[in-house]
Motif scaffolding. Structure first.
Motif, PDB file in Angstrom:
ATOM      1  N   TYR A 113       0.796  -1.221   0.000  1.00 52.12           N
ATOM      2  CA  TYR A 113       0.000   0.000   0.000  1.00 52.12           C
ATOM      3  C   TYR A 113       0.832   1.277   0.000  1.00 52.12           C
ATOM      4  O   TYR A 113       0.476   2.258  -0.658  1.00 52.12           O
ATOM      5  CB  TYR A 113      -0.948   0.017   1.206  1.00 52.12           C
ATOM      6  CG  TYR A 113      -1.938  -1.116   1.220  1.00 52.12           C
ATOM      7  CD1 TYR A 113      -2.604  -1.495   0.063  1.00 52.12           C
ATOM      8  CD2 TYR A 113      -2.220  -1.818   2.387  1.00 52.12           C
ATOM      9  CE1 TYR A 113      -3.516  -2.533   0.059  1.00 52.12           C
ATOM     10  CE2 TYR A 113      -3.129  -2.860   2.402  1.00 52.12           C
ATOM     11  CZ  TYR A 113      -3.773  -3.214   1.237  1.00 52.12           C
ATOM     12  OH  TYR A 113      -4.672  -4.249   1.251  1.00 52.12           O
ATOM     13  N   ARG A 114       1.941   1.306   0.732  1.00 57.48           N
ATOM     14  CA  ARG A 114       2.722   2.542   0.829  1.00 57.48           C
ATOM     15  C   ARG A 114       3.236   3.027  -0.531  1.00 57.48           C
ATOM     16  O   ARG A 114       3.159   4.230  -0.819  1.00 57.48           O
ATOM     17  CB  ARG A 114       3.876   2.376   1.814  1.00 57.48           C
ATOM     18  CG  ARG A 114       4.580   3.702   2.139  1.00 57.48           C
ATOM     19  CD  ARG A 114       5.711   3.534   3.123  1.00 57.48           C
ATOM     20  NE  ARG A 114       5.255   3.028   4.403  1.00 57.48           N
ATOM     21  CZ  ARG A 114       6.065   2.841   5.450  1.00 57.48           C
ATOM     22  NH1 ARG A 114       7.355   3.129   5.342  1.00 57.48           N
ATOM     23  NH2 ARG A 114       5.586   2.356   6.586  1.00 57.48           N
ATOM     24  N   PRO A 115       3.725   2.132  -1.398  1.00 57.89           N
ATOM     25  CA  PRO A 115       4.179   2.621  -2.712  1.00 57.89           C
ATOM     26  C   PRO A 115       3.060   3.209  -3.567  1.00 57.89           C
ATOM     27  O   PRO A 115       3.327   3.952  -4.519  1.00 57.89           O
ATOM     28  CB  PRO A 115       4.755   1.353  -3.380  1.00 57.89           C
ATOM     29  CG  PRO A 115       5.105   0.447  -2.244  1.00 57.89           C
ATOM     30  CD  PRO A 115       4.064   0.703  -1.213  1.00 57.89           C
ATOM     31  N   LEU A 116       1.800   2.883  -3.219  1.00 55.79           N
ATOM     32  CA  LEU A 116       0.665   3.357  -4.018  1.00 55.79           C
ATOM     33  C   LEU A 116      -0.069   4.515  -3.350  1.00 55.79           C
ATOM     34  O   LEU A 116      -1.164   4.877  -3.777  1.00 55.79           O
ATOM     35  CB  LEU A 116      -0.318   2.199  -4.248  1.00 55.79           C
ATOM     36  CG  LEU A 116       0.229   0.994  -5.014  1.00 55.79           C
ATOM     37  CD1 LEU A 116      -0.803  -0.133  -5.025  1.00 55.79           C
ATOM     38  CD2 LEU A 116       0.606   1.385  -6.433  1.00 55.79           C
ATOM     39  N   ARG A 117       0.525   5.068  -2.319  1.00 53.29           N
ATOM     40  CA  ARG A 117      -0.190   6.070  -1.526  1.00 53.29           C
ATOM     41  C   ARG A 117      -0.565   7.299  -2.344  1.00 53.29           C
ATOM     42  O   ARG A 117      -1.605   7.922  -2.117  1.00 53.29           O
ATOM     43  CB  ARG A 117       0.654   6.458  -0.313  1.00 53.29           C
ATOM     44  CG  ARG A 117      -0.170   6.993   0.843  1.00 53.29           C
ATOM     45  CD  ARG A 117       0.695   7.207   2.057  1.00 53.29           C
ATOM     46  NE  ARG A 117       1.061   5.944   2.691  1.00 53.29           N
ATOM     47  CZ  ARG A 117       1.987   5.835   3.636  1.00 53.29           C
ATOM     48  NH1 ARG A 117       2.659   6.902   4.018  1.00 53.29           N
ATOM     49  NH2 ARG A 117       2.252   4.667   4.177  1.00 53.29           N
TER      50      ARG A 117
END
Length: 310
Positions: A90-94
């Protein structure tokens, strides 16, 4: 109507279970505006983590001793998977379009199911789970509470009380509220928003693990698919109560649980609706209730109070 007290008790226990899982949805959404559809599988992994912890105990260990160990084992498994999902999925797609993390969550949900199915021993079928022995506690002639129901009815309010105190009184809890209100300003004020987001995932996962232990103790078995429908119900509860509101998640769970229990017991007794009652229709009536509430009050029963989004 002599069955009403029993059905209310059943509904409260079921609703408390939904509420515990729903808190994970609402905490994550409250901070990063993400609907984590893999949360049902985090719940499922908590059940298998608890079962693994129980299997590591000496044979014949009392269930009263085993339950805390199972909760810790389940929470460790759930939190590990949830925080890894946040960091690597999820963090890379924030900063990506909203659809990207949503599709990722659905894909992660399927992947987690298949990983447990493939690699956990005997997980291709339902796996036995320790359950409470002994008769139900008889309150009146028309009301008896099962031990597993009593367990979740005691534990859910305690978890909610602890979470409420944490969010309102602790430094990290106030940082959660600040991040939920305005993450950019929270960063400028020195708050490590990445740590706060991980904490939200971890707390939601721990609550899901508690719910998984309660579910296993009640049903006497768990399976790799159990997170799918319970995850949908918990998401429904979060939306029903007002997604983003931690108290609304539990309220929505209780309302949904009561609606299910009462529909199973009484819908078929209504003239002309005998074919629409019973357990097979309980899921349908749960979502009918959601639609009706959202038509009347789109923000959910308690609305979405920004100050409580954590």
């Amino acid at each position: 109507m002599h069955e009403l007290p029993q059905q209310l008790a059943n509904g409260l226990a079921l609703g408390a279970l939904y509420g515990l899982i729903a808190i994970g949805y609402t905490m994550v959404y409250g901070i990063v505006q993400l609907i984590n559809f893999a949360h049902g599988e985090i719940f499922m992994i908590g059940g298998f983590g608890a079962l693994t912890a129980y299997a590591a105990l000496p044979t014949g260990t009392s269930l009263l001793i085993a339950i805390p160990v199972m909760i810790v084992g389940g929470a460790l498994a759930s939190v590990a998977v949830a925080t890894a999902a946040e960091r690597f999925a999820y963090r890379p797609l924030r900063s990506a379009p909203r659809l990207a993390p949503l599709i990722t969550a659905i894909g992660l949900s399927i992947a987690l199911q298949q990983l447990v199915w493939q690699f956990y021993p005997d997980a291709k079928k339902a796996v036995s789970f320790p359950e409470f022995k002994g008769e139900a506690f008889k309150i009146t002639d028309s009301l008896a509470i099962q031990r597993a129901d009593l367990f979740v009815l005691i534990l859910a309010p305690l978890c909610m009380l602890a979470l409420g105190i944490f969010v309102q009184k602790s430094r990290s809890g106030r940082a959660m509220q600040a991040t939920a209100q305005d993450p950019d300003t929270a960063k400028l004020m020195g708050i490590n928003t990445d740590r706060i987001i991980v904490m939200a995932f971890a707390i939601g996962a721990a609550f899901a693990a508690v719910a998984a232990v309660a579910y296993g103790l009640d049903k006497g078995q768990i399976n790799f698919e159990m997170g799918f429908i319970l995850g949908l119900k918990a998401f429904t509860a979060a939306v029903l109560g007002g997604i983003g509101n931690i108290y609304g998640a539990m309220v929505g769970g209780v309302v949904l649980g009561l609606a299910e229990a009462l529909s199973i017991a009484y819908i078929e007794d209504i003239p002309g609706m005998s074919q629409l009652g019973g357990g097979a229709w309980s899921n349908v009536w749960a979502f009918v209730l959601l639609i009706v509430v959202l038509l009347v009050r789109p923000q959910g029963l308690l609305g979405e109070r920004v100050a409580d989004r954590a």
